[in-house]
Design a protein around this motif. Structure first.
Motif, PDB file in Angstrom:
ATOM      1  N   ARG A 139     -30.826   6.217  11.885  1.00  0.00           N
ATOM      2  CA  ARG A 139     -29.683   6.172  10.966  1.00  0.00           C
ATOM      3  C   ARG A 139     -29.093   7.549  10.723  1.00  0.00           C
ATOM      4  NH1 ARG A 139     -33.145   3.215   6.438  1.00  0.00           N
ATOM      5  NH2 ARG A 139     -34.408   5.019   7.044  1.00  0.00           N
ATOM      6  N   ILE A 140     -29.904   8.597  10.919  1.00  0.00           N
ATOM      7  CA  ILE A 140     -29.424   9.958  10.673  1.00  0.00           C
ATOM      8  C   ILE A 140     -28.309  10.316  11.646  1.00  0.00           C
ATOM      9  CG2 ILE A 140     -30.107  12.368  10.568  1.00  0.00           C
ATOM     10  CD1 ILE A 140     -31.235  10.643   8.330  1.00  0.00           C
ATOM     11  N   LYS A 141     -28.457   9.927  12.908  1.00  0.00           N
ATOM     12  CA  LYS A 141     -27.430  10.221  13.911  1.00  0.00           C
ATOM     13  C   LYS A 141     -26.119   9.532  13.537  1.00  0.00           C
ATOM     14  CE  LYS A 141     -26.547   9.971  18.886  1.00  0.00           C
ATOM     15  NZ  LYS A 141     -27.081   9.522  20.205  1.00  0.00           N
ATOM     16  N   ARG A 142     -26.215   8.295  13.066  1.00  0.00           N
ATOM     17  CA  ARG A 142     -25.014   7.554  12.676  1.00  0.00           C
ATOM     18  C   ARG A 142     -24.337   8.211  11.478  1.00  0.00           C
ATOM     19  NH1 ARG A 142     -26.435   2.552   9.588  1.00  0.00           N
ATOM     20  NH2 ARG A 142     -26.179   4.051   7.898  1.00  0.00           N
ATOM     21  N   ILE A 143     -25.135   8.619  10.500  1.00  0.00           N
ATOM     22  CA  ILE A 143     -24.581   9.246   9.295  1.00  0.00           C
ATOM     23  C   ILE A 143     -23.923  10.582   9.635  1.00  0.00           C
ATOM     24  CG2 ILE A 143     -25.192  10.259   7.075  1.00  0.00           C
ATOM     25  CD1 ILE A 143     -27.357   8.112   6.822  1.00  0.00           C
ATOM     26  N   LYS A 144     -24.560  11.375  10.510  1.00  0.00           N
ATOM     27  CA  LYS A 144     -23.989  12.668  10.915  1.00  0.00           C
ATOM     28  C   LYS A 144     -22.672  12.468  11.662  1.00  0.00           C
ATOM     29  CE  LYS A 144     -28.226  15.419  11.116  1.00  0.00           C
ATOM     30  NZ  LYS A 144     -29.138  16.218  11.980  1.00  0.00           N
ATOM     31  N   GLN A 145     -22.601  11.431  12.511  1.00  0.00           N
ATOM     32  CA  GLN A 145     -21.371  11.163  13.242  1.00  0.00           C
ATOM     33  C   GLN A 145     -20.248  10.776  12.288  1.00  0.00           C
ATOM     34  OE1 GLN A 145     -20.777  11.686  16.369  1.00  0.00           O
ATOM     35  NE2 GLN A 145     -18.704  10.825  16.381  1.00  0.00           N
ATOM     36  N   GLN A 146     -20.561   9.976  11.291  1.00  0.00           N
ATOM     37  CA  GLN A 146     -19.559   9.596  10.301  1.00  0.00           C
ATOM     38  C   GLN A 146     -19.083  10.803   9.501  1.00  0.00           C
ATOM     39  OE1 GLN A 146     -21.548   6.575   8.020  1.00  0.00           O
ATOM     40  NE2 GLN A 146     -21.152   4.947   9.515  1.00  0.00           N
ATOM     41  N   GLU A 147     -20.014  11.695   9.159  1.00  0.00           N
ATOM     42  CA  GLU A 147     -19.612  12.896   8.433  1.00  0.00           C
ATOM     43  C   GLU A 147     -18.752  13.809   9.288  1.00  0.00           C
ATOM     44  OE1 GLU A 147     -23.309  14.552   7.228  1.00  0.00           O
ATOM     45  OE2 GLU A 147     -23.495  13.305   5.418  1.00  0.00           O
ATOM     46  N   LYS A 148     -19.054  13.901  10.582  1.00  0.00           N
ATOM     47  CA  LYS A 148     -18.249  14.730  11.496  1.00  0.00           C
ATOM     48  C   LYS A 148     -16.832  14.186  11.603  1.00  0.00           C
ATOM     49  CE  LYS A 148     -18.142  16.425  16.251  1.00  0.00           C
ATOM     50  NZ  LYS A 148     -18.829  16.387  17.578  1.00  0.00           N
ATOM     51  N   GLU A 149     -16.701  12.884  11.732  1.00  0.00           N
ATOM     52  CA  GLU A 149     -15.375  12.287  11.821  1.00  0.00           C
ATOM     53  C   GLU A 149     -14.594  12.497  10.529  1.00  0.00           C
ATOM     54  OE1 GLU A 149     -16.090   8.238  12.731  1.00  0.00           O
ATOM     55  OE2 GLU A 149     -16.678   8.614  14.814  1.00  0.00           O
ATOM     56  N   ALA A 150     -15.285  12.450   9.405  1.00  0.00           N
ATOM     57  CA  ALA A 150     -14.608  12.664   8.129  1.00  0.00           C
ATOM     58  C   ALA A 150     -14.100  14.101   8.009  1.00  0.00           C
ATOM     59  CB  ALA A 150     -15.555  12.343   6.983  1.00  0.00           C
ATOM     60  N   ARG A 151     -14.921  15.066   8.487  1.00  0.00           N
ATOM     61  CA  ARG A 151     -14.487  16.480   8.438  1.00  0.00           C
ATOM     62  C   ARG A 151     -13.288  16.713   9.348  1.00  0.00           C
ATOM     63  NH1 ARG A 151     -20.133  17.383   8.538  1.00  0.00           N
ATOM     64  NH2 ARG A 151     -20.027  17.816  10.785  1.00  0.00           N
ATOM     65  N   GLU A 152     -13.321  16.155  10.541  1.00  0.00           N
ATOM     66  CA  GLU A 152     -12.189  16.332  11.473  1.00  0.00           C
ATOM     67  C   GLU A 152     -10.923  15.693  10.920  1.00  0.00           C
ATOM     68  OE1 GLU A 152     -13.522  14.700  15.127  1.00  0.00           O
ATOM     69  OE2 GLU A 152     -14.816  16.415  15.634  1.00  0.00           O
ATOM     70  N   ALA A 153     -11.074  14.547  10.305  1.00  0.00           N
ATOM     71  CA  ALA A 153      -9.895  13.894   9.724  1.00  0.00           C
ATOM     72  C   ALA A 153      -9.335  14.707   8.574  1.00  0.00           C
ATOM     73  CB  ALA A 153     -10.284  12.495   9.245  1.00  0.00           C
TER      74      ALA A 153
END
Length: 405
Positions: A320-334
């Motif tokens: 789940r950590i990989k999924r959460i990190k990916q979501q946070e990365k997309e939020a930062r880029e947006a």
């Protein structure tokens, strides 16, 4: 049946001078009570039986007897289990292994007290009532007096008649009593649960990071039972579980925050070295107590480190950590692009120009259509006016012609 003895007794004749008393029918035989007539109260078992007979059984003695028999059978079935040492809790019936029966009561600290009482399937979850019932069953089964007159059915030898074949029965009975003493004492039971042999074996078999990776073990099936077992040592209840693959970020962060700050009541006094009973030296006692204290602190430190390593390993393999990190990365880029997460993507300059051209073309077409509609309406209005003029002329001509004639 007792024998009936018949006695021949002859009553003496009534004397000739005897006269029967002449007593009025309404008079009392004895003097009246000082307070007046005696009052008879309807009480007692006989009266209750009379009520049952008259109200519920229509004065039928056979019906009453059947009812009383059924009631006695019901009470016997209700309390028969207690009288026979049985119960409906399913405890204390585990079969003892030869190793268990050969335990030395002097080594009571090394024995599995739950296994001795037949509570291996419950262990720390066993209630006080279950411990009480299991102890009673074991006492009834293994009390030395119950087997003192047992005979050998295997050899069928007359020389062994009346000899107890289980030579360790007294010793195992002492183990039973010690197990009951430990498990009914809250402090001693907590100390024993801290070093439960089954839990210690589980700790030894717990996979490390290398085994977890090489064997490709299932994350949730492997680690969920581990945290469930450690959860019973927590001073704070309830304890958050490992969760599932779709757990939210808040749930995952709450789990690791709790376990990285785990407050455990687990202690290791059970493993203390015993002070020699025959030693009167205060120095020996102080040294032993100091040694036990340092050993408890060392084991406690190792326990905390072991649990911390488990949490670290869990965090490193948590999918789940990989999924959460990916979501946070997309939020930062947006956020960098100035787009609110979840909002539609920002349009490019070319798209904006195309939309402007399209809007202008639609506006022009709309304006042309409106102009054509106005011209058509003007033509229709002019045609209607001409038609009206023509109709008036024709009417005027007709009127003139009629006047001339």
């Amino acid at each position: 049946m007792a024998a009936v003895q018949i006695l021949s007794i002859t009553t003496p004749p009534v004397p000739a001078s005897y006269k029967s008393p002449n007593v009025p029918s309404g008079s009392r035989i004895s003097d009246p009570h000082p307070s007046g007539h005696r009052t008879l109260l309807p009480v007692g078992p006989a009266y209750l039986t009379h009520l049952r007979l008259s109200l519920h059984h229509e004065h039928s003695f056979s019906s009453l007897d059947k009812h009383l028999t059924a009631e006695r059978e019901r009470l016997a079935a209700l309390h028969g289990d207690d009288a026979n040492g049985e119960d409906d809790l399913g405890v204390g019936d585990e079969e003892e292994t030869p190793e268990l029966l050969s335990l030395d009561p002097k080594e009571w600290k090394k024995q599995d007290h739950y296994a001795v009482l037949g509570l291996s399937h419950l262990r720390y979850k066993a209630t006080a009532e279950q411990i009480k019932i299991a102890h009673r069953k074991k006492v009834l089964k293994h009390h030395p007096d119950k087997k003192a007159g047992s005979t050998s059915t295997a050899n069928n030898s007359l020389y062994l008649a009346g000899v107890n074949q289980n030579t360790n029965d007294d010793a195992f009975f002492k183990c039973i009593q010690k197990a009951h003493e430990v498990l009914t004492n809250p402090e001693k039971r907590r100390q024993f649960d801290s070093v439960d042999p089954v839990f210690l074996d589980f700790e030894l078999d717990m996979p490390n990071a290398t085994e977890f990776k090489n064997k490709n073990l299932d994350f949730f099936k492997t680690l969920t039972p581990a945290f469930e077992l450690y959860a019973r040592f927590s001073k704070k209840q309830p304890v958050p579980g490992l969760g599932h693959i779709d757990s939210t970020k808040e749930e995952v962060e709450g789990f690791y925050d709790f376990w990285y700050n785990f407050d455990s009541w687990r202690s290791f006094e059970w493993l203390d070295k015993e002070i020699n009973e025959g030693s009167d030296s205060r120095d020996d006692k102080r040294y032993t107590e100091k040694k036990n204290k340092s050993e408890r602190a060392r084991r406690k430190k190792e326990d905390i480190a072991k649990l911390r390593n488990l949490v670290d390993m869990t965090l490193s393999f948590d999918p789940r950590i990989k999924r959460i990190k990916q979501q946070e990365k997309e939020a930062r880029e947006a956020k960098k692009r100035g787009v609110t997460p979840g909002a539609p993507a920002k349009k490019t300059k070319q798209q904006e120009e195309e939309e402007k051209k399209k809007a202008a073309l639609e506006a022009k077409q709309k304006e042309e259509a409106e102009q054509a509609a106005r011209v058509e309406a003007k033509k229709q209005k002019a045609a209607a006016a001409n038609a009206a003029k023509k109709a008036r002329r024709q009417q005027r001509a007709a009127e003139e012609a009629a006047f001339a004639t």
